[in-house]
Design an enzyme around this catalytic site. Structure first.
Site, PDB file in Angstrom:
ATOM      1  N   SER A   1     -60.970   8.440 -67.735  1.00  0.00           N
ATOM      2  CA  SER A   1     -59.860   8.590 -66.783  1.00  0.00           C
ATOM      3  C   SER A   1     -60.479   8.871 -65.415  1.00  0.00           C
ATOM      4  CB  SER A   1     -58.992   9.781 -67.191  1.00  0.00           C
ATOM      5  OG  SER A   1     -58.159  10.178 -66.115  1.00  0.00           O
TER       6      SER A   1
ATOM      7  N   TYR B   1     -57.009  18.433 -70.209  1.00  0.00           N
ATOM      8  CA  TYR B   1     -57.211  16.981 -70.145  1.00  0.00           C
ATOM      9  C   TYR B   1     -58.418  16.636 -69.263  1.00  0.00           C
ATOM     10  CZ  TYR B   1     -55.998  12.028 -69.495  1.00  0.00           C
ATOM     11  OH  TYR B   1     -56.021  10.651 -69.464  1.00  0.00           O
TER      12      TYR B   1
HETATM   13  C1  BGC Z   1     -53.459  10.143 -67.020  1.00  0.00           C
HETATM   14  C2  BGC Z   1     -52.150   9.742 -66.387  1.00  0.00           C
HETATM   15  C3  BGC Z   1     -52.276   9.832 -64.875  1.00  0.00           C
HETATM   16  C4  BGC Z   1     -53.500   9.117 -64.364  1.00  0.00           C
HETATM   17  C5  BGC Z   1     -53.717   9.293 -62.881  1.00  0.00           C
HETATM   18  C6  BGC Z   1     -54.566   9.320 -66.443  1.00  0.00           C
HETATM   19  O1  BGC Z   1     -55.773   9.624 -67.075  1.00  0.00           O
HETATM   20  O2  BGC Z   1     -53.362   9.948 -68.445  1.00  0.00           O
HETATM   21  O3  BGC Z   1     -51.130  10.590 -66.850  1.00  0.00           O
HETATM   22  O4  BGC Z   1     -51.123   9.256 -64.279  1.00  0.00           O
HETATM   23  O5  BGC Z   1     -54.642   9.582 -65.052  1.00  0.00           O
HETATM   24  O6  BGC Z   1     -53.565  10.628 -62.470  1.00  0.00           O
END
Ligand code: BGC
Length: 288
Positions: free
Chosen positions: A173, A186
């Site tokens: 991410s 996360y």
């Molecule tokens: C997340 C999303 C988020 C995006 C940008 C991703 O890794 O799962 O929820 O919108 O990152 O912030």
């Protein structure tokens, strides 16, 4: 949890749609995509199938959606099976890999895609929310990559298929580098995934096993519906994206095909950001 069972592959009677006539960069290779019943995982599974790969569609709790993805892959003329497994459970992961080898005789590509988001303000974040996110987003990729590395090492290079003995792609991410208030678990899991990927890439490179990540930005999927489904939320989100648009899951699918193919053979231990520029400090467009 009871031991997972898997569906049997069915040939499809339908002719392949036009998109399947593209370059078959992954012809006759086998790919396993975790969390492939929806969102980015689904798009990756279909894109790999369109590129000629047989696909193992891992899912957790959405059998019908996984079967639909398998059907779509088969329309491209390749084979697909669906295999349930919680990627954070070593026994279920082992069974998933055994099933893959039984069905396809080996594995060439692992896509560590399964991921969850359980958000809370830091002082309200429960140990369960912390643990589950770590289990799925970090322990899952560890367990799956370990099985894959053992298998790739045993198989060695199959020159007719690829110049690598195997390819691992982690779906990370932008939050592997962008801190994210309210999402500490996360962001920590994705930051951890980055160094898992890089350290593993360093360790297995001499065996011709390639390891890389893709870091999606804001992609229109069920995981972030709240961030784009109302006009207000969408406007706020677009302020964070220099390209001023939300990404589509198929764009991650295309990046995965390239990273899994020999076209990117010298690309090793990197994170490919597919984010419309989200990591470019968009606040500085007008400030600084
Ligand atoms: C997340 C999303 C988020 C995006 C940008 C991703 O890794 O799962 O929820 O919108 O990152 O912030």
């Amino acid at each position: 949890m009871s031991p997972p069972t898997a569906s049997t592959p069915q040939p499809s009677a339908e002719p392949p749609p036009p998109s399947c006539h593209a370059l078959k960069l992954l012809k006759d290779q086998t790919a396993l995509v975790t969390g492939a019943s929806s969102g980015i995982g689904r798009a990756i599974a279909i894109a790999l199938g369109q590129a000629g790969a047989n696909v193992v569609i891992n899912f957790f709790g959405q059998p019908d959606k996984a079967l639909e993805v398998a059907e779509e892959v088969r329309r491209c003329g390749t084979r697909a099976i669906t295999v349930p497994a919680d990627v954070s459970d070593p026994q279920q992961v082992r069974v998933m890999f055994e099933r893959t080898v039984d069905e396809f005789g080996g594995l060439d590509i692992l896509v560590n895609n399964a991921g969850v988001q359980l958000d809370a303000a830091f002082e309200d974040l429960t140990l369960h929310q912390w643990q589950r996110v770590m289990d799925v987003n970090l322990t899952g990729p560890f367990l799956c990559a370990q099985e894959a590395v053992r298998l790739f090492t045993k198989q060695g290079v199959k020159p007719a298929l690829s110049c690598a003995a195997g390819k691992i792609i982690c779906i990370s991410s932008v939050h592997e580098v962008i801190p994210w208030a309210g999402h500490v678990n996360y962001a920590a899991s994705k930051g951890g995934l980055m160094l898992l990927m890089k350290s593993l890439a360093q360790e297995v490179a001499p065996r011709r096993i390639r390891v890389n990540s893709i870091a999606p930005g804001a992609i229109r999927t069920p995981i972030n519906t709240a961030a784009w489904s109302t006009r207000e939320a969408c406007n706020d989100l677009l302020k964070l994206i220099p390209q001023k648009r939300i990404g589509e899951a198929e764009e991650i699918g295309r990046a995965a095909v390239w990273l899994a193919s020999d076209q990117s053979d010298y690309v090793h231990g990197i994170t490919l950001f597919v984010d419309g520029g989200m990591t470019l400090y968009p606040g500085f467009e007008t400030g600084g």
